[in-house]
Motif scaffolding. Structure first.
Motif, PDB file in Angstrom:
ATOM      1  N   THR A 167       0.827  -1.322  -0.038  1.00 27.23           N
ATOM      2  CA  THR A 167       0.018  -0.073  -0.102  1.00 27.23           C
ATOM      3  C   THR A 167       0.951   1.104  -0.034  1.00 27.23           C
ATOM      4  OG1 THR A 167      -1.709  -1.073   1.307  1.00 27.23           O
ATOM      5  CG2 THR A 167      -2.062   1.058   1.194  1.00 27.23           C
ATOM      6  N   ILE A 168       1.855   1.281   0.945  1.00 29.93           N
ATOM      7  CA  ILE A 168       2.836   2.363   0.932  1.00 29.93           C
ATOM      8  C   ILE A 168       4.021   2.023   0.466  1.00 29.93           C
ATOM      9  CG2 ILE A 168       4.014   4.301   2.480  1.00 29.93           C
ATOM     10  CD1 ILE A 168       1.439   3.527   4.501  1.00 29.93           C
ATOM     11  N   GLN A 169       4.539   2.707  -0.568  1.00 33.99           N
ATOM     12  CA  GLN A 169       5.730   2.321  -1.593  1.00 33.99           C
ATOM     13  C   GLN A 169       6.976   2.246  -0.335  1.00 33.99           C
ATOM     14  OE1 GLN A 169       5.647   0.673  -4.414  1.00 33.99           O
ATOM     15  NE2 GLN A 169       3.533   0.604  -3.813  1.00 33.99           N
ATOM     16  N   ASN A 170       7.032   3.317   0.388  1.00 32.02           N
ATOM     17  CA  ASN A 170       8.218   3.613   1.257  1.00 32.02           C
ATOM     18  C   ASN A 170       7.957   2.810   2.642  1.00 32.02           C
ATOM     19  OD1 ASN A 170      10.313   4.556   2.328  1.00 32.02           O
ATOM     20  ND2 ASN A 170       9.614   6.278   3.091  1.00 32.02           N
ATOM     21  N   ASN A 171       8.169   1.499   2.261  1.00 30.11           N
ATOM     22  CA  ASN A 171       7.946   0.570   3.344  1.00 30.11           C
ATOM     23  C   ASN A 171       9.120  -0.401   3.823  1.00 30.11           C
ATOM     24  OD1 ASN A 171       6.732  -1.418   5.006  1.00 30.11           O
ATOM     25  ND2 ASN A 171       5.936  -2.708   3.299  1.00 30.11           N
ATOM     26  N   ALA A 172       9.736   0.137   5.324  1.00 30.71           N
ATOM     27  CA  ALA A 172      10.920  -0.683   5.496  1.00 30.71           C
ATOM     28  C   ALA A 172      10.522  -1.501   6.862  1.00 30.71           C
ATOM     29  CB  ALA A 172      11.931   0.481   5.722  1.00 30.71           C
ATOM     30  N   THR A 173      11.292  -2.329   7.086  1.00 27.45           N
ATOM     31  CA  THR A 173      11.421  -3.198   8.137  1.00 27.45           C
ATOM     32  C   THR A 173      12.849  -3.047   9.030  1.00 27.45           C
ATOM     33  OG1 THR A 173       9.649  -4.639   7.614  1.00 27.45           O
ATOM     34  CG2 THR A 173      11.107  -5.412   9.470  1.00 27.45           C
ATOM     35  N   ARG A 174      12.810  -3.030  10.223  1.00 25.96           N
ATOM     36  CA  ARG A 174      13.979  -3.005  11.136  1.00 25.96           C
ATOM     37  C   ARG A 174      14.160  -4.372  11.587  1.00 25.96           C
ATOM     38  NH1 ARG A 174      14.778  -1.416  16.843  1.00 25.96           N
ATOM     39  NH2 ARG A 174      16.990  -1.437  17.375  1.00 25.96           N
ATOM     40  N   PHE A 175      15.490  -4.925  11.435  1.00 28.41           N
ATOM     41  CA  PHE A 175      15.693  -6.150  12.050  1.00 28.41           C
ATOM     42  C   PHE A 175      16.906  -5.974  13.240  1.00 28.41           C
ATOM     43  CE2 PHE A 175      13.941  -6.938   7.874  1.00 28.41           C
ATOM     44  CZ  PHE A 175      13.254  -8.155   7.704  1.00 28.41           C
ATOM     45  N   ILE A 176      16.811  -6.806  14.141  1.00 29.73           N
ATOM     46  CA  ILE A 176      17.735  -6.778  15.138  1.00 29.73           C
ATOM     47  C   ILE A 176      18.464  -8.082  15.005  1.00 29.73           C
ATOM     48  CG2 ILE A 176      16.679  -5.185  16.712  1.00 29.73           C
ATOM     49  CD1 ILE A 176      15.749  -7.711  18.088  1.00 29.73           C
ATOM     50  N   ILE A 177      19.793  -8.089  15.166  1.00 28.03           N
ATOM     51  CA  ILE A 177      20.641  -9.219  15.122  1.00 28.03           C
ATOM     52  C   ILE A 177      20.903  -9.775  16.754  1.00 28.03           C
ATOM     53  CG2 ILE A 177      22.685 -10.247  14.138  1.00 28.03           C
ATOM     54  CD1 ILE A 177      21.136  -8.963  12.122  1.00 28.03           C
ATOM     55  N   VAL A 178      20.411 -10.998  16.945  1.00 29.71           N
ATOM     56  CA  VAL A 178      20.568 -11.259  18.373  1.00 29.71           C
ATOM     57  C   VAL A 178      21.350 -12.553  18.376  1.00 29.71           C
ATOM     58  CG1 VAL A 178      18.299 -10.164  18.981  1.00 29.71           C
ATOM     59  CG2 VAL A 178      18.523 -12.453  18.027  1.00 29.71           C
ATOM     60  N   LYS A 179      22.073 -12.522  19.778  1.00 29.09           N
ATOM     61  CA  LYS A 179      22.719 -13.939  20.229  1.00 29.09           C
ATOM     62  C   LYS A 179      22.805 -13.880  21.810  1.00 29.09           C
ATOM     63  CE  LYS A 179      27.386 -13.797  20.157  1.00 29.09           C
ATOM     64  NZ  LYS A 179      28.783 -13.427  19.554  1.00 29.09           N
ATOM     65  N   THR A 180      23.317 -15.126  22.446  1.00 34.19           N
ATOM     66  CA  THR A 180      22.984 -15.436  23.643  1.00 34.19           C
ATOM     67  C   THR A 180      24.142 -14.538  24.564  1.00 34.19           C
ATOM     68  OG1 THR A 180      24.366 -17.209  23.611  1.00 34.19           O
ATOM     69  CG2 THR A 180      21.757 -17.492  23.483  1.00 34.19           C
ATOM     70  N   LYS A 181      25.129 -14.192  23.906  1.00 33.42           N
ATOM     71  CA  LYS A 181      26.254 -13.357  24.664  1.00 33.42           C
ATOM     72  C   LYS A 181      26.372 -12.005  24.113  1.00 33.42           C
ATOM     73  CE  LYS A 181      29.145 -17.527  25.783  1.00 33.42           C
ATOM     74  NZ  LYS A 181      30.360 -18.019  25.379  1.00 33.42           N
ATOM     75  N   ASN A 182      26.734 -11.016  24.724  1.00 37.72           N
ATOM     76  CA  ASN A 182      26.925  -9.502  24.332  1.00 37.72           C
ATOM     77  C   ASN A 182      27.905  -9.386  23.307  1.00 37.72           C
ATOM     78  OD1 ASN A 182      26.023  -6.975  24.436  1.00 37.72           O
ATOM     79  ND2 ASN A 182      26.396  -6.595  26.636  1.00 37.72           N
ATOM     80  N   SER A 183      27.721  -8.106  22.706  1.00 34.52           N
ATOM     81  CA  SER A 183      28.565  -7.964  21.610  1.00 34.52           C
ATOM     82  C   SER A 183      30.024  -7.618  22.158  1.00 34.52           C
ATOM     83  CB  SER A 183      28.039  -6.558  21.014  1.00 34.52           C
ATOM     84  OG  SER A 183      29.095  -6.229  19.916  1.00 34.52           O
ATOM     85  N   VAL A 184      31.126  -7.644  21.197  1.00 34.56           N
ATOM     86  CA  VAL A 184      32.268  -7.238  21.673  1.00 34.56           C
ATOM     87  C   VAL A 184      32.969  -6.094  21.010  1.00 34.56           C
ATOM     88  CG1 VAL A 184      33.192  -9.711  22.402  1.00 34.56           C
ATOM     89  CG2 VAL A 184      33.409  -8.893  19.877  1.00 34.56           C
ATOM     90  N   LEU A 185      32.133  -5.224  20.717  1.00 37.53           N
ATOM     91  CA  LEU A 185      32.277  -4.049  19.835  1.00 37.53           C
ATOM     92  C   LEU A 185      33.071  -3.174  20.970  1.00 37.53           C
ATOM     93  CD1 LEU A 185      28.992  -2.660  18.109  1.00 37.53           C
ATOM     94  CD2 LEU A 185      31.161  -3.428  16.872  1.00 37.53           C
ATOM     95  N   PRO A 186      34.031  -2.259  20.597  1.00 37.59           N
ATOM     96  CA  PRO A 186      34.802  -1.470  21.389  1.00 37.59           C
ATOM     97  C   PRO A 186      33.731  -0.344  21.695  1.00 37.59           C
ATOM     98  CG  PRO A 186      35.605  -1.373  19.066  1.00 37.59           C
ATOM     99  CD  PRO A 186      34.690  -2.377  19.193  1.00 37.59           C
ATOM    100  N   GLU A 187      33.954   0.586  22.819  1.00 38.75           N
ATOM    101  CA  GLU A 187      33.007   1.382  23.251  1.00 38.75           C
ATOM    102  C   GLU A 187      32.918   2.703  22.326  1.00 38.75           C
ATOM    103  OE1 GLU A 187      33.982   2.827  27.111  1.00 38.75           O
ATOM    104  OE2 GLU A 187      33.181   0.702  27.946  1.00 38.75           O
ATOM    105  N   ALA A 188      34.033   2.945  21.529  1.00 39.47           N
ATOM    106  CA  ALA A 188      34.180   4.128  20.676  1.00 39.47           C
ATOM    107  C   ALA A 188      33.341   3.639  19.344  1.00 39.47           C
ATOM    108  CB  ALA A 188      35.481   4.270  19.920  1.00 39.47           C
ATOM    109  N   GLU A 189      32.654   2.396  19.076  1.00 45.80           N
ATOM    110  CA  GLU A 189      31.963   1.944  17.831  1.00 45.80           C
ATOM    111  C   GLU A 189      30.316   1.825  18.594  1.00 45.80           C
ATOM    112  OE1 GLU A 189      33.487  -1.067  15.654  1.00 45.80           O
ATOM    113  OE2 GLU A 189      35.290  -0.475  15.820  1.00 45.80           O
ATOM    114  N   ILE A 190      30.148   2.093  19.574  1.00 44.47           N
ATOM    115  CA  ILE A 190      28.886   1.827  20.184  1.00 44.47           C
ATOM    116  C   ILE A 190      28.148   3.095  20.167  1.00 44.47           C
ATOM    117  CG2 ILE A 190      27.383   1.151  22.055  1.00 44.47           C
ATOM    118  CD1 ILE A 190      29.621  -0.929  22.747  1.00 44.47           C
TER     119      ILE A 190
END
Length: 275
Positions: A168-191
């Motif tokens: 119906t609405i052409q500008n139609n987007a879905t947000r997906f999340i990436i999940v796991k059982t342990k937390n990310s190991v991203l450095p704080e500067a990138e969060i």
């Protein structure tokens, strides 16, 4: 050893497309016919990470998935936005005039509701997945049945697309999340983004006080979703997404919210892809 990624649905689905875009081609897909099964695959270590739709720009939040993430102590380690294109597809040789029934995921049917008003004779049937219906049409050579699915499903299962971009609405987007059982190991500067969950009491202004703390700590609230606390009638938990440029601001907010809010919990810390 390739990464095992759990997706809701099968190959040719939007979840499959996100897995390809986010992780690349060299992953092993674990197909799940429900989000509950997806979570089970993560908890049993049959999958390393999962792709889970969480909200759509038209239909809004997929509320049960918030509870699944929280109740199973999953960690959100990333996000991805996918522009959604719904296509009507049939067995080769069939036409729109031949269609008596359209089967697809409830969300896809909802997003294409206006299109089918011009075809009152077509029955809309809810199914577990978009691509799974497309595969079934091909496997069983089903005539008079159509699927609403991504373009890649038509290619994968050899179907004809009889109408493109029927949402119906052409500008139609879905947000997906990436999940796991342990937390990310991203450095704080990138969060630069976080998802948190908390409960407030019944006192007047308690939610406003929490939101004021976020504002004072220079956090930008991008999403708030309330959910009933099942064991306590008329009490609500709040799921909030916040963005920031300095992780130190989020650290300060966390220490304050731990004191102010009940059952404060960080569901994930990751990179804001819409910055």
């Amino acid at each position: 050893m390739s990464l095992k990624i759990a997706i809701q649905g099968i190959k040719g689905s939007n979840h499959h497309q996100v897995a390809k875009d986010y992780f690349g081609e060299q992953v092993e897909l674990v197909e799940c016919m429900s989000f509950d099964v997806l979570v089970d695959k993560l908890l049993s270590k049959e999958a390393d990470q999962g792709v889970m739709a969480i909200e759509n720009s038209i239909a809004g939040s997929i509320i049960p998935n918030y509870a699944l993430v929280n109740n199973n102590n999953l960690h959100i380690i990333g996000e991805y936005y996918l522009n959604i294109h719904h296509n009507l597809m049939v067995l080769k040789g069939q036409q729109i005039a031949d269609i008596k029934e359209v089967s697809s995921h409830p969300m896809a049917l909802l997003q294409c509701k206006e299109y089918f008003k011009r075809f009152p004779h077509i029955k809309l049937v809810e199914d577990v997945d978009t691509a799974e219906t497309a595969k079934r049409i091909q496997d069983q050579e089903l005539k008079h049945v159509a699927a609403i699915a991504p373009y890649v499903a038509a290619e994968m299962y050899g179907l004809d697309i009889v109408a493109s971009d029927i949402q119906t609405i052409q500008n139609n987007a879905t947000r997906f999340i990436i999940v796991k059982t342990k937390n990310s190991v991203l450095p704080e500067a990138e969060i630069t983004k976080a998802s948190v969950r908390f409960i407030t009491d019944h006192k007047r202004g308690s939610l406003a006080a929490v939101l004021n703390v976020m504002s004072d700590c220079r956090l930008n609230l991008t999403k708030i979703q309330s959910l009933p606390v099942i064991e306590t009638p008329w009490k609500y938990s709040f799921f909030v997404d916040i963005t920031f440029t300095d992780y130190a601001d989020f650290t300060k907010a966390k220490s304050l919210l731990n004191i102010m809010a009940e059952d404060f919990k960080v569901l994930g810390e990751y990179k804001n892809v819409r910055a």
